[in-house]
Design a protein around this motif. Structure first.
Motif, PDB file in Angstrom:
ATOM      1  N   GLY A   1      79.836  77.273 -30.438  1.00  0.00           N
ATOM      2  CA  GLY A   1      80.864  76.722 -29.569  1.00  0.00           C
ATOM      3  C   GLY A   1      81.746  75.752 -30.307  1.00  0.00           C
ATOM      4  O   GLY A   1      82.975  75.762 -30.147  1.00  0.00           O
ATOM      5  N   VAL A   2      81.129  74.874 -31.133  1.00  0.00           N
ATOM      6  CA  VAL A   2      81.917  73.899 -31.903  1.00  0.00           C
ATOM      7  C   VAL A   2      82.808  74.615 -32.907  1.00  0.00           C
ATOM      8  O   VAL A   2      83.986  74.278 -33.085  1.00  0.00           O
ATOM      9  N   VAL A   3      82.229  75.643 -33.591  1.00  0.00           N
ATOM     10  CA  VAL A   3      83.030  76.417 -34.550  1.00  0.00           C
ATOM     11  C   VAL A   3      84.201  77.092 -33.844  1.00  0.00           C
ATOM     12  O   VAL A   3      85.341  77.082 -34.320  1.00  0.00           O
ATOM     13  N   GLY A   4      83.939  77.666 -32.711  1.00  0.00           N
ATOM     14  CA  GLY A   4      85.014  78.325 -31.963  1.00  0.00           C
ATOM     15  C   GLY A   4      86.078  77.351 -31.531  1.00  0.00           C
ATOM     16  O   GLY A   4      87.280  77.644 -31.600  1.00  0.00           O
ATOM     17  N   LEU A   5      85.652  76.171 -31.070  1.00  0.00           N
ATOM     18  CA  LEU A   5      86.620  75.172 -30.609  1.00  0.00           C
ATOM     19  C   LEU A   5      87.460  74.676 -31.774  1.00  0.00           C
ATOM     20  O   LEU A   5      88.692  74.529 -31.649  1.00  0.00           O
ATOM     21  N   MET A   6      86.823  74.437 -32.922  1.00  0.00           N
ATOM     22  CA  MET A   6      87.567  73.963 -34.088  1.00  0.00           C
ATOM     23  C   MET A   6      88.537  75.031 -34.571  1.00  0.00           C
ATOM     24  O   MET A   6      89.671  74.723 -34.951  1.00  0.00           O
ATOM     25  N   THR A   7      88.065  76.278 -34.565  1.00  0.00           N
ATOM     26  CA  THR A   7      88.952  77.368 -34.993  1.00  0.00           C
ATOM     27  C   THR A   7      90.179  77.456 -34.091  1.00  0.00           C
ATOM     28  O   THR A   7      91.302  77.629 -34.549  1.00  0.00           O
ATOM     29  N   TRP A   8      89.937  77.306 -32.769  1.00  0.00           N
ATOM     30  CA  TRP A   8      91.046  77.403 -31.800  1.00  0.00           C
ATOM     31  C   TRP A   8      92.040  76.260 -31.987  1.00  0.00           C
ATOM     32  O   TRP A   8      93.247  76.439 -31.927  1.00  0.00           O
ATOM     33  N   GLN A   9      91.490  75.058 -32.299  1.00  0.00           N
ATOM     34  CA  GLN A   9      92.368  73.908 -32.471  1.00  0.00           C
ATOM     35  C   GLN A   9      93.110  73.967 -33.820  1.00  0.00           C
ATOM     36  O   GLN A   9      94.269  73.549 -33.921  1.00  0.00           O
ATOM     37  N   LEU A  10      92.428  74.475 -34.909  1.00  0.00           N
ATOM     38  CA  LEU A  10      93.038  74.465 -36.247  1.00  0.00           C
ATOM     39  C   LEU A  10      93.846  75.724 -36.543  1.00  0.00           C
ATOM     40  O   LEU A  10      94.549  75.781 -37.564  1.00  0.00           O
ATOM     41  N   TRP A  11      93.770  76.719 -35.689  1.00  0.00           N
ATOM     42  CA  TRP A  11      94.443  77.989 -35.972  1.00  0.00           C
ATOM     43  C   TRP A  11      95.953  77.852 -36.159  1.00  0.00           C
ATOM     44  O   TRP A  11      96.498  78.461 -37.098  1.00  0.00           O
ATOM     45  N   PRO A  12      96.684  77.055 -35.377  1.00  0.00           N
ATOM     46  CA  PRO A  12      98.137  76.929 -35.613  1.00  0.00           C
ATOM     47  C   PRO A  12      98.445  76.394 -37.013  1.00  0.00           C
ATOM     48  O   PRO A  12      99.372  76.867 -37.668  1.00  0.00           O
ATOM     49  N   TYR A  13      97.653  75.400 -37.483  1.00  0.00           N
ATOM     50  CA  TYR A  13      97.909  74.827 -38.805  1.00  0.00           C
ATOM     51  C   TYR A  13      97.578  75.829 -39.906  1.00  0.00           C
ATOM     52  O   TYR A  13      98.272  75.940 -40.920  1.00  0.00           O
ATOM     53  N   MET A  14      96.481  76.576 -39.726  1.00  0.00           N
ATOM     54  CA  MET A  14      96.095  77.580 -40.714  1.00  0.00           C
ATOM     55  C   MET A  14      97.156  78.669 -40.806  1.00  0.00           C
ATOM     56  O   MET A  14      97.463  79.175 -41.896  1.00  0.00           O
ATOM     57  N   SER A  15      97.752  79.007 -39.687  1.00  0.00           N
ATOM     58  CA  SER A  15      98.795  80.032 -39.680  1.00  0.00           C
ATOM     59  C   SER A  15     100.009  79.560 -40.455  1.00  0.00           C
ATOM     60  O   SER A  15     100.639  80.324 -41.200  1.00  0.00           O
ATOM     61  N   GLN A  16     100.367  78.272 -40.286  1.00  0.00           N
ATOM     62  CA  GLN A  16     101.521  77.739 -41.002  1.00  0.00           C
ATOM     63  C   GLN A  16     101.264  77.728 -42.513  1.00  0.00           C
ATOM     64  O   GLN A  16     102.139  78.074 -43.322  1.00  0.00           O
ATOM     65  N   LEU A  17     100.028  77.323 -42.931  1.00  0.00           N
ATOM     66  CA  LEU A  17      99.709  77.276 -44.348  1.00  0.00           C
ATOM     67  C   LEU A  17      99.745  78.663 -44.969  1.00  0.00           C
ATOM     68  O   LEU A  17     100.254  78.861 -46.084  1.00  0.00           O
ATOM     69  N   MET A  18      99.193  79.638 -44.234  1.00  0.00           N
ATOM     70  CA  MET A  18      99.183  81.003 -44.765  1.00  0.00           C
ATOM     71  C   MET A  18     100.602  81.531 -44.872  1.00  0.00           C
ATOM     72  O   MET A  18     100.944  82.275 -45.786  1.00  0.00           O
ATOM     73  N   GLY A  19     101.451  81.129 -43.917  1.00  0.00           N
ATOM     74  CA  GLY A  19     102.842  81.583 -43.956  1.00  0.00           C
ATOM     75  C   GLY A  19     103.564  81.024 -45.156  1.00  0.00           C
ATOM     76  O   GLY A  19     104.347  81.714 -45.811  1.00  0.00           O
ATOM     77  N   ARG A  20     103.301  79.757 -45.520  1.00  0.00           N
ATOM     78  CA  ARG A  20     103.970  79.152 -46.669  1.00  0.00           C
ATOM     79  C   ARG A  20     103.485  79.781 -47.981  1.00  0.00           C
ATOM     80  O   ARG A  20     104.231  80.003 -48.909  1.00  0.00           O
ATOM     81  N   GLY A  21     102.127  80.071 -47.998  1.00  0.00           N
ATOM     82  CA  GLY A  21     101.570  80.667 -49.207  1.00  0.00           C
ATOM     83  C   GLY A  21     102.164  82.038 -49.466  1.00  0.00           C
ATOM     84  O   GLY A  21     102.401  82.433 -50.604  1.00  0.00           O
ATOM     85  N   ALA A  22     102.436  82.774 -48.417  1.00  0.00           N
ATOM     86  CA  ALA A  22     103.008  84.103 -48.592  1.00  0.00           C
ATOM     87  C   ALA A  22     104.412  83.983 -49.134  1.00  0.00           C
ATOM     88  O   ALA A  22     104.868  84.829 -49.893  1.00  0.00           O
TER      89      ALA A  22
END
Length: 698
Positions: A677-698
């Motif tokens: 549950g904690v992993v899922g909650l953290m993933t849900w909260q951090l997913w927007p930031y991870m998406s932005q980082l992956m977009g910049r790396g590309a």
């Protein structure tokens, strides 16, 4: 009372019978039989005296009309629910008619119900009925009108089923109650429409907004709102005043004791619908369609119910079908916009029809509780007072010149003739043909009862009334001996004892009712129809509906009208009816027997009352039952209980079963779930930031 009417005095009129009813009903054992009839008769007598004073004040002393609130029950926003009185010519006349006929019935009941174990209860009921009817006719608003309307229906249910151990009486009162509920449903819809679009229950306020209502249409249609409202109100009148097809309850209501037949079917309950439509004349004048509906329904009732009276052998049922027919005449007059003529016939009919019902009851007493007119004959010499008063009532009923019924019935015929509304042609034919039919069945009964061979010695028809042991007696049901007669057996030989005249408490009301049955029409036709008696009470649009205006031009006094009546078509038709009935039943009794055999299908149609009861019981009642069972099993049991209530419970059970599989009771399992549950909650909260980082790396 010389200048204004007193609210306190007016309040005594309905409350006096109510007090008598409560004393007889709640303290009947304490006050005894004598006390019960004294308090109830005193209460009704007080009502009649005050009603007569009110009538004198309104008609002769020039006292202005009274329209005031007596008690304010409830206020909701701008809507006021009140008890109030409207006392004008129409109300004063109805108060006198109701209280006088009720007083005669109360006196008559002392002799008729002499040995009945329900003596006190009966007096309580008829006084309560009088209270209800007076509240109805004195009302100045729709709320009080509806209260009185329902109250007379409730008490009539109690009275028709007075002998509650008799199955036929219970069936009859239930039938009356249900049929009247059908009419009352339309009545309350009409009141609801008026309230919704005027915002008031007060007569005067509603009538003042009549012109506004003519500009409105019923939602979703192009029908005039005023037409729909008036027809709904008239449906209520169809139930209460027994108009086709809601007439079926009235003949069966003869299962009650004879005094209530006179009270309910002469001057009170059945005329409530006529009174209501007349009171609503400012609204009905605004809709020609509603008036035509009223006229046609009345015409059907006047003619076709009269036909049924021709074949009846029960003395009370003959008079009952006569009542149906005469109510049809009144309704036709309402439809012709001759409201004053309708209530005039209501008044004259109240006297002679109460006389005929009470006369029939006197015959039943004298015949030791046999009601079959084929078992009578020659009673004239045994019951002279009953004979002469019944003759007076019959002559008034058929419209004999100078008698009360002549003036009102002929005025109805003339009013319909002058009407130009749709349906007036059929209505005119019905009321004219009805004159012959009325005279025929009225004098058929008269001749068979009072003249000819004395058939009661051998009683040629032993079975018809033995089966139900005389509905006005009921001693088999109650275990008492009836009206003090030792010879109350119902088999052959029951009438070996000669018939006898009834006691004075029975014959006195007959004499007192016979007097107005003769003179009341002559005395009152001028002021009631062509004077100012109903001024401010009834409303006429002479431009659209000129019937009353045309009648006024042709009226030259009561005496001249009677003389002219001797050469009119209705008089000759009535005379023909009397002559034909005399020939058929006194001279050549084989003729009606031959006609019956030759016209078998027609006779069966009439004998089965046009199969209306069969249709109601086998089609409407079964359809209603099937619909009820369908709603019960499909809607209630299937949808509500099965799907919504039990279905939701089962759904919760399934969900609980699923949830139960993950409730293992092991700590390592709960720790794993928490980590995931904690992993899922953290993933849900951090997913927007991870998406932005992956977009910049590309």
């Amino acid at each position: 009372m010389a200048t204004t009417l007193s609210p306190g005095l007016l309040l005594v009129v309905p409350l006096a019978p109510l007090v008598g009813s409560l004393i007889a009903g709640l303290a009947g054992k304490a006050v005894g039989r004598r006390g019960s009839h004294i308090v109830t008769i005193l209460g009704v007598a007080i009502s009649f005296v005050i009603s007569a004073m009110v009538l004198k004040a309104i008609a002769f002393d020039g006292v202005p009309h009274f329209n005031q609130t007596v008690y304010e029950w409830m206020t909701i926003g701008s809507l006021k629910m009140e008890v109030g009185f409207l006392i004008d010519g129409l109300t004063a006349m109805m108060m006198c008619v109701v209280s006088f006929v009720s007083l005669m019935v109360h006196i008559y009941t002392i002799g008729y119900m002499e040995e009945d174990p329900g003596y006190q209860r009966f007096f309580s009921y008829i006084s309560l009925f009088t209270f209800s009817m007076l509240m109805l006719v004195m009302s100045n608003n729709f709320l009080q009108l509806f209260f009185g309307w329902e109250a007379v229906g409730l008490v009539s249910y109690l009275l028709i089923g007075f002998w509650y151990t008799k199955p036929t009486a219970i069936f009859a009162n239930m039938k009356a109650f249900i049929v009247n509920r059908v009419g009352d449903f339309g009545f309350i819809l009409g009141i609801g429409l008026i309230l919704a679009y005027t915002g008031s229950l007060s007569y005067s306020e509603v009538f003042a907004k009549g012109e506004e209502l003519t500009k409105l249409t019923f939602p979703g249609t192009d029908w005039m709102l005023i037409t729909v409202a008036c027809i709904c109100l008239f449906i209520g009148a169809m139930g209460k005043s027994a108009q086709f097809p809601l007439h079926v309850w009235l003949p069966d209501s003869m299962e009650g004791p004879t005094p209530i037949s006179a009270l309910i079917h002469a001057a009170t309950m059945v005329t409530a619908g006529i009174f209501m439509v007349a009171r609503m004349s400012p609204l009905f004048e605004l809709s020609d369609t509603a008036l035509s509906v009223v006229m046609v329904i009345g015409a059907i009732t006047a003619l076709f119910m009269g036909f049924l009276g021709v074949i009846q052998n029960d003395i009370k049922r003959v008079v009952a079908y006569s009542t149906l027919s005469q109510l049809g005449y009144m309704t036709v007059a309402l439809g012709a916009s001759a409201y004053s003529v309708a209530v005039f016939h209501l008044m004259t009919h109240a006297f002679f029809k109460a006389l005929l019902f009470l006369g029939a009851g006197s015959v039943i007493i004298g015949m030791h509780h046999d009601q079959d007119i084929r078992n009578m004959g020659g009673l004239r010499k045994y019951m002279p007072i009953t004979w002469i008063t019944s003759l007076v009532g019959s002559l008034a009923l058929i419209g004999t010149p100078l008698f009360a019924g002549f003036y009102s019935k002929d005025s109805i015929i003339e009013a319909v003739h002058e009407s130009h509304l749709w349906g007036s042609g059929f209505a005119y034919f019905s009321v004219v043909a009805g004159v012959f039919v009325t005279a025929f069945y009225s004098f058929r009964m008269y001749f068979l009862v009072f003249h000819g061979k004395e058939r009661f010695h051998d009683k040629p028809f032993p079975g018809e009334h033995d089966a139900h042991a005389e509905e006005d007696h009921g001693h088999d049901d109650h275990g008492h001996a009836g009206h003090g007669h030792d010879d109350h057996a119902h088999g052959h030989g029951a009438h070996d004892h000669a018939p006898h005249e009834s006691p004075w408490v029975v014959t006195l009301p007959l004499v007192l009712l016979a007097i107005p049955s003769v003179i009341i029409g002559y005395l009152t036709i001028g002021p009631m129809l062509y004077g100012d008696f109903f001024k401010g009470s009834l409303f006429f649009d002479f431009e659209k509906h000129p019937a009353m205006e045309e009648l006024a031009k042709e009226f030259h006094g009561a005496g001249a009208m009677a003389l002219h009546g001797l050469s009119s078509l209705p008089f000759w038709l009535a005379l023909a009816g009397v002559v034909v009935s005399y020939v058929f039943y006194m001279l050549k009794p084989e003729i009606p027997a031959a006609i019956k055999n030759a016209c078998g299908p027609i006779y069966r149609l009439l004998d089965n009352k046009y199969y209306m009861d069969w249709f109601n019981e086998n089609v409407l009642a079964r359809a209603a039952r099937a619909t009820g069972i369908g709603l019960w099993k499909g809607g209630d049991a299937g949808l509500i209980d099965g799907a919504i209530i039990n279905g939701s419970a089962r759904g919760i059970g399934v969900l609980a079963g699923v949830v139960r599989t993950v409730q293992t009771g092991h700590l390592y399992w709960y720790a794993l779930v928490m980590i995931l549950g904690v992993v899922g909650l953290m993933t849900w909260q951090l997913w927007p930031y991870m998406s932005q980082l992956m977009g910049r790396g590309a």
